[in-house]
Structure formats: C-alpha cells, structure tokens
Enzyme design. Structure first.
Site, PDB file in Angstrom:
ATOM      1  N   PHE A 161       3.681  -6.506  -2.945  1.00  0.00           N
ATOM      2  CA  PHE A 161       2.937  -6.034  -1.588  1.00  0.00           C
ATOM      3  C   PHE A 161       1.534  -5.712  -1.940  1.00  0.00           C
ATOM      4  O   PHE A 161       1.252  -5.130  -2.718  1.00  0.00           O
ATOM      5  CB  PHE A 161       3.456  -4.668  -0.900  1.00  0.00           C
ATOM      6  CG  PHE A 161       5.024  -4.891  -0.754  1.00  0.00           C
ATOM      7  CD1 PHE A 161       5.396  -5.198   0.624  1.00  0.00           C
ATOM      8  CD2 PHE A 161       5.975  -4.537  -1.634  1.00  0.00           C
ATOM      9  CE1 PHE A 161       6.860  -5.159   1.014  1.00  0.00           C
ATOM     10  CE2 PHE A 161       7.231  -4.600  -1.111  1.00  0.00           C
ATOM     11  CZ  PHE A 161       7.917  -4.780   0.193  1.00  0.00           C
ATOM     12  N   ASP A 162       0.627  -5.817  -0.843  1.00  0.00           N
ATOM     13  CA  ASP A 162      -0.684  -5.233  -0.998  1.00  0.00           C
ATOM     14  C   ASP A 162      -0.438  -4.055  -0.345  1.00  0.00           C
ATOM     15  O   ASP A 162       0.687  -3.500   0.248  1.00  0.00           O
ATOM     16  CB  ASP A 162      -1.564  -6.190  -0.017  1.00  0.00           C
ATOM     17  CG  ASP A 162      -2.974  -5.634   0.223  1.00  0.00           C
ATOM     18  OD1 ASP A 162      -3.382  -4.936  -0.710  1.00  0.00           O
ATOM     19  OD2 ASP A 162      -3.725  -5.593   1.310  1.00  0.00           O
TER      20      ASP A 162
END
Length: 296
Positions: A161-162
């Site tokens: 994930f960002d």
C-alpha cells in the site's frame, strides 16, 4: 441457516480485472454489444487468459484450503449480462477458482450492490464504478493493464500500500501539493503525536489485520507492506497512527521521494495500491497494480 459473511474478507471483482478481456472489450467498443455478445458465445468453451488481479485472487483463495470455515470470499460483480457471463464461469472452472457468487448487472453501475454483498474491497477496470465505490466509502481501485509473465502461486499473499490518500487521509498530501515539502515536513512534526485521518483503505487494512491476528506472526498467510514517498523524518506520525488504530503492517519503506517500483518488486507484491500515476506507471510493468481515486 443463511450463509454468514461476518469475520470474512469479502472481495468483489469485475471480470475484466480477473481475466484478460481487452480483446473482447475492443470488439465491444468498435462493433457494439451484439458483436461482443456473439463473440463471447462463440468462444464460450475457450478459457480466458489470466488478468491483472488473477494472481492476487488465486493466492487469497488458497488460504481457504487450510480452514473448514473459509476466511476469504470472492465475488464476480460485472456489468456484463448473465448470458455473456457463461464464458467467465467456464474460465473460473478451468482455473479451479473457488468463486461461488456473482452478480451481472447488464450495464447498470455496480456500486449500488456493494453494500448488499458486504464488500470490503472492489477491484474493476471500469474507473466510474471504482469512483462510485470510493464515494460510497468502500475500498476500491482501478486495475491497471498488466500481463503476468508467469503464474506465481505462493503460500503467502503479499499486499503493498501507499500511505497518504490510500491507508491514510489526504490532508497531509494536500499540504505538500499546495505549499511544498518544507510546509509538509513542518506540519508533520507539529502533529507527530496526532493520528492521521482514516483513508479509503483503512477498513480493508483492518479486516486484513484481524485475519492476521488469528495466526502466530511468523505463520500469517497475509503479509503487508507500506511503501510511501514520505521521508523517514515523518515516520513517527505514521507508526503512532497505525498503533492507535490497532492495525499492523509487516514491512514499511519510507522512500523520501525515490521511485517505489524496485522495492515493491523485491517485496514480491501480489498487488500494489497507490493514488499517483507517477508511481503506478512504473510498478505496473512488473507488479499487478491498481489506482485508488480521490473521494469526490
């Protein structure tokens, strides 16, 4: 007794996200619905090639093999009609995917059905449906074109994930975009002990974290990574936020503006979620990737 979805991870996915339907979609765009419909019926017994999210879905479903009461539920939710869905069904059988539920809306936007299906994550190649899902507070992302070089099967599902505008809210990112790096760093230092707001993927991460908690840490079938463009100097607020939420990420990388794709490739992500095209155009070459839109 009705089938209970409580305590399960529920993922809805469009047929174009699971299988490679780009040729068929071009027929639809160029020649219309009837030509598309006829082509699908003529090729009903020909299995589709795997699509961008196939590896992610296949490895997730493999987790269920270890349990009598499955933890993962995957649903096909498509704008196709049920008749053209016959080929999708044949392809699901061909690849032996444990997918037992589906919805075919014949062109109707699918977002209205996400709550009814108790969806935690929606993946689609149709950006309008994804935007509608995000606006309805469902974690959703637009799958980007990616041709798997090999079909990788693993005992561990790896999800990257960002941070800002994905797991976290986008208020800090807006400060960076509007006022620059120094203002962003000052804001983060001033708010280091204040948790970040919850982003569109918070609920999804929480469900994953709850599943991980059922296993000893070293035996969890899901492994997560945070890969953010933030500098390490802003890590305190990030880590305090995750702790306050009671969720975990297994690995965290603070890239300080350096491109993410090599780290994500090294992590071996089955899928990567980000809101920025500047990163996704590189990650999508080697890693199944999906774009998270801003809530409108």
């Amino acid at each position: 007794m009705a089938y209970d979805l409580k305590n399960k991870l529920v993922i809805a996915i469009s047929s174009r996200a699971l299988f490679d339907l780009e040729k068929e979609n071009r027929i639809f765009d160029d020649k219309g619905l009837e030509a598309y419909y006829n082509y699908q019926l003529e090729h009903e017994e020909t299995p589709l090639e795997v699509g961008t999210a196939f590896r992610f879905v296949k490895n997730l479903l493999a987790i269920n093999k270890s349990f009598d009461d499955k933890l993962i539920e995957v649903i096909i939710l498509s704008r196709n009609n049920a008749a053209t869905g016959l080929r999708i069904g044949r392809s699901i059988e061909h690849y032996q995917l444990e997918i037992e539920r589906s919805g075919w809306t014949a062109g109707t936007p699918v977002a209205r059905y996400l709550d009814a299906f108790k969806v935690d994550l929606f993946l689609s190649a149709h950006s309008e449906d994804v935007q509608d899902a995000i606006n309805a507070d469902v974690a959703a992302a637009t799958i980007l074109p990616h041709k798997p070089s090999v079909d990788i099967e693993s005992d561990i599902v790896r999800i990257a994930f960002d941070g800002d505008a994905v797991i976290f809210g986008d208020e800090s990112e807006k400060i960076y975009q509007e006022k620059g790096l120094e203002a962003f760093l000052a804001y983060e230092r001033e708010n280091a002990k204040n948790p970040l707001s919850k982003g569109p993927f918070f609920k999804f991460l929480k469900v994953i974290s709850d599943i991980q908690d059922r296993f000893p840490m070293e035996k969890s079938p899901i492994r997560t990574a945070l890969v953010t463009a933030r500098n390490f100097s802003t890590h305190e607020r990030v880590l305090r936020t995750l702790d306050a939420w009671g969720v975990r990420v297994d690995e965290a990388f603070f890239q300080g503006g350096v491109q993410k794709y090599e780290v994500i490739k090294a992590f071996g992500a089955d899928i990567f979620f980000d809101d920025q095209d500047a990163h996704l155009k590189y990650t999508a070459k080697d890693t199944p990737s999906a774009k998270v839109p801003y809530k409108s």
